[in-house]
Design a protein around this motif. Structure first.
Motif, PDB file in Angstrom:
ATOM      1  N   UNK A  36       1.929   7.220  -6.534  1.00 50.92           N
ATOM      2  CA  UNK A  36       0.981   8.313  -6.760  1.00 50.92           C
ATOM      3  C   UNK A  36       1.636   9.664  -6.488  1.00 50.92           C
ATOM      4  N   UNK A  37       2.429   9.745  -5.413  1.00 50.38           N
ATOM      5  CA  UNK A  37       3.132  11.003  -5.091  1.00 50.38           C
ATOM      6  C   UNK A  37       4.030  11.425  -6.264  1.00 50.38           C
ATOM      7  N   UNK A  38       4.708  10.449  -6.883  1.00 44.07           N
ATOM      8  CA  UNK A  38       5.560  10.758  -8.035  1.00 44.07           C
ATOM      9  C   UNK A  38       4.718  11.308  -9.181  1.00 44.07           C
ATOM     10  N   UNK A  39       3.551  10.709  -9.400  1.00 39.61           N
ATOM     11  CA  UNK A  39       2.662  11.213 -10.458  1.00 39.61           C
ATOM     12  C   UNK A  39       2.247  12.655 -10.181  1.00 39.61           C
ATOM     13  N   UNK A  40       1.864  12.944  -8.941  1.00 35.49           N
ATOM     14  CA  UNK A  40       1.516  14.322  -8.591  1.00 35.49           C
ATOM     15  C   UNK A  40       2.682  15.263  -8.890  1.00 35.49           C
ATOM     16  N   UNK A  41       3.877  14.864  -8.484  1.00 37.36           N
ATOM     17  CA  UNK A  41       5.035  15.744  -8.638  1.00 37.36           C
ATOM     18  C   UNK A  41       5.422  15.928 -10.094  1.00 37.36           C
ATOM     19  N   UNK A  83       0.829  -1.208   0.000  1.00 34.67           N
ATOM     20  CA  UNK A  83       0.000   0.000   0.000  1.00 34.67           C
ATOM     21  C   UNK A  83       0.861   1.253   0.000  1.00 34.67           C
ATOM     22  N   UNK A  84       1.927   1.209   0.788  1.00 39.10           N
ATOM     23  CA  UNK A  84       2.826   2.366   0.860  1.00 39.10           C
ATOM     24  C   UNK A  84       3.495   2.611  -0.495  1.00 39.10           C
ATOM     25  N   UNK A  85       3.906   1.549  -1.161  1.00 39.12           N
ATOM     26  CA  UNK A  85       4.556   1.716  -2.465  1.00 39.12           C
ATOM     27  C   UNK A  85       3.592   2.305  -3.497  1.00 39.12           C
ATOM     28  N   UNK A  86       2.330   1.876  -3.454  1.00 36.04           N
ATOM     29  CA  UNK A  86       1.340   2.441  -4.375  1.00 36.04           C
ATOM     30  C   UNK A  86       1.144   3.930  -4.128  1.00 36.04           C
ATOM     31  N   UNK A 105      11.134  21.012   6.050  1.00 37.30           N
ATOM     32  CA  UNK A 105      11.028  21.056   4.595  1.00 37.30           C
ATOM     33  C   UNK A 105       9.639  21.492   4.118  1.00 37.30           C
ATOM     34  N   UNK A 106       8.784  21.875   5.065  1.00 36.91           N
ATOM     35  CA  UNK A 106       7.564  22.588   4.668  1.00 36.91           C
ATOM     36  C   UNK A 106       6.260  21.827   4.746  1.00 36.91           C
ATOM     37  N   UNK A 107       6.293  20.535   5.070  1.00 32.72           N
ATOM     38  CA  UNK A 107       5.047  19.780   5.180  1.00 32.72           C
ATOM     39  C   UNK A 107       5.082  18.961   6.466  1.00 32.72           C
ATOM     40  N   UNK A 108       3.935  18.608   7.019  1.00 29.89           N
ATOM     41  CA  UNK A 108       2.586  19.017   6.617  1.00 29.89           C
ATOM     42  C   UNK A 108       2.190  20.371   7.201  1.00 29.89           C
ATOM     43  N   UNK A 133       8.985  10.323   3.552  1.00 31.27           N
ATOM     44  CA  UNK A 133       9.966   9.583   2.755  1.00 31.27           C
ATOM     45  C   UNK A 133      10.250  10.270   1.421  1.00 31.27           C
ATOM     46  N   UNK A 134       9.191  10.745   0.757  1.00 32.71           N
ATOM     47  CA  UNK A 134       9.342  11.273  -0.592  1.00 32.71           C
ATOM     48  C   UNK A 134       9.857  12.713  -0.598  1.00 32.71           C
ATOM     49  N   UNK A 135       9.339  13.542   0.310  1.00 28.97           N
ATOM     50  CA  UNK A 135       9.759  14.958   0.421  1.00 28.97           C
ATOM     51  C   UNK A 135       9.747  15.660  -0.933  1.00 28.97           C
ATOM     52  N   UNK A 136       8.654  15.519  -1.635  1.00 30.17           N
ATOM     53  CA  UNK A 136       8.523  16.128  -2.952  1.00 30.17           C
ATOM     54  C   UNK A 136       7.901  17.510  -2.849  1.00 30.17           C
ATOM     55  N   UNK A 137       8.095  18.286  -3.900  1.00 31.64           N
ATOM     56  CA  UNK A 137       7.527  19.631  -3.941  1.00 31.64           C
ATOM     57  C   UNK A 137       6.005  19.585  -3.892  1.00 31.64           C
ATOM     58  N   UNK A 138       5.450  18.612  -4.587  1.00 33.52           N
ATOM     59  CA  UNK A 138       4.003  18.419  -4.526  1.00 33.52           C
ATOM     60  C   UNK A 138       3.701  16.927  -4.580  1.00 33.52           C
TER      61      UNK A 138
END
Length: 363
Positions: free
Chosen positions: A163-168, A156-159, A250-253, A218-223
């Motif tokens: 998704x986070x990568x797709x958003x970014x 579930x975490x990998x899925x 790093x700005x979230x959450x 873990x991801x620490x993405x811009x979006x």
């Protein structure tokens, strides 16, 4: 303005996890068949809107079928057996969603993502379309998949990480002109809402909420942007986990107050049910009722520019073009009140132009 920005700032509710676009299409067709052009003065507008919705549903169904067909075509040519299996899994998921309602955690995530890219493609690629209480919508699929051993927590975490990568990878479109100067580096403004109250007023924190926090860290993405809603009912463990991530700097959450959001929405006239079920921040920081309204952004109003127009007889001092109306020769103004009255006349003209444009755009 809308050539570079879509009128987004909208939050999804949970309906796309209960019905597929084929189900929505059948509902719309039933509504169209029931229109009463003899007695309903709004029947023509209803027909136009519902036919537009029907086109959207057909387009979404076709989008899913094209992905499924492409994945199978790629699998037929693929030499790597592991990647071939993955491609066939993708095709199987796209056979279900978005035409039908999702049955699994993975299908539920894919259902949202199809919806997201459908909206952002139509709305010029961006502007704050958000999934709302994502943890609460995914929770029943997650619990069922774990119970039926179709999924592990790590799966579930990998899925979610995918998704986070797709958003970014979904950027705001390139900017030009004045929009480039004021917002050249904007992201898509999607905002993941986690840990909010449930519709019955109980705490909405679940294991999916913790998964989202872990993925975010873990991801620490811009979006996507991420926020947590904190209420008097929030478990201390959840609050501490969110604070541990936030203190890393790093700005979230972002932290929002559930009770304050509910009170604000009720102050604006929402029912308690709507305010509690849908008190969600999206985009910049708007709060609204998910699935029932949009906080559409159609441009800015530059008040100092209006004063400049008034003092230059309606001409833009920067471009030399006529952009307003002539409210008098400023050299003849005898008092501050003359300046103020000229400004108010110019402001009324500019606001009327803006509202007329907004009405056309929104229709």
């Amino acid at each position: 303005f809308l050539q570079q920005r879509g009128p987004g700032h909208t939050v999804a509710d949970g309906k796309i996890y209960r019905k597929g676009y084929g189900d929505f299409l059948r509902d719309i067709q039933e509504r169209l068949a029931s229109l009463d052009f003899n007695n309903d003065m709004d029947a023509l507008e209803k027909r136009d809107e519902w036919e537009g919705m029907a086109w959207v549903c057909r387009g979404m169904i076709l989008l899913g079928k094209r992905y499924a067909a492409l994945a199978r075509d790629m699998a037929a040519k693929e030499k790597d057996p592991a990647w071939r299996r993955d491609l066939l899994d993708i095709a199987a998921v796209c056979d279900v969603v978005p035409e039908h309602r999702p049955q699994t955690f993975r299908q539920a995530i894919q259902m949202y993502w199809f919806t997201h890219i459908g909206v952002t493609t139509e709305m010029n690629n961006w502007d704050a379309y958000s999934p709302g209480k994502f943890d609460q919508y995914l929770e029943p699929f997650y619990d069922r998949d774990l119970a039926e051993r179709r999924l592990t927590r790590d799966d579930a975490k990998e899925l979610l990480e995918a998704l986070w990568i797709q958003f970014n990878n979904q950027p705001a479109p390139p900017k030009v002109g004045i929009t480039l100067k004021e917002s050249a580096t904007y992201t898509d403004f999607c905002n993941i809402n986690t840990g909010a109250l449930r519709p019955d007023g109980t705490c909405g924190v679940s294991d999916v909420s913790y998964l989202i926090l872990e993925v975010m860290d873990d991801m620490r993405l811009l979006q996507p942007s991420s926020n947590v809603q904190i209420s008097q009912k929030t478990p201390e463990r959840f609050l501490r986990k969110a604070l541990e991530i936030s203190r890393k700097g790093w700005g979230q959450p972002v932290f929002y107050n559930s009770e304050a959001i509910v009170q604000e929405l009720m102050y604006l006239g929402k029912s308690l049910d709507d305010a509690r079920a849908c008190g969600i921040a999206s985009g910049c920081v708007e709060a609204g009722t998910a699935g029932k309204e949009a906080y559409v952004l159609t441009g800015y109003l530059n008040i100092p520019k209006v004063l400049e127009l008034a003092l230059h007889r309606g001409y833009d001092a920067y471009t030399g073009e006529k952009a307003g109306i002539d409210v008098g020769d400023p050299l003849q103004f005898a008092s501050y009140d003359d300046v103020w009255q000229a400004f108010l006349k110019e402001l009324k003209y500019v606001v009327d132009v803006k509202v007329a444009g907004n009405n056309l755009i929104e229709r």
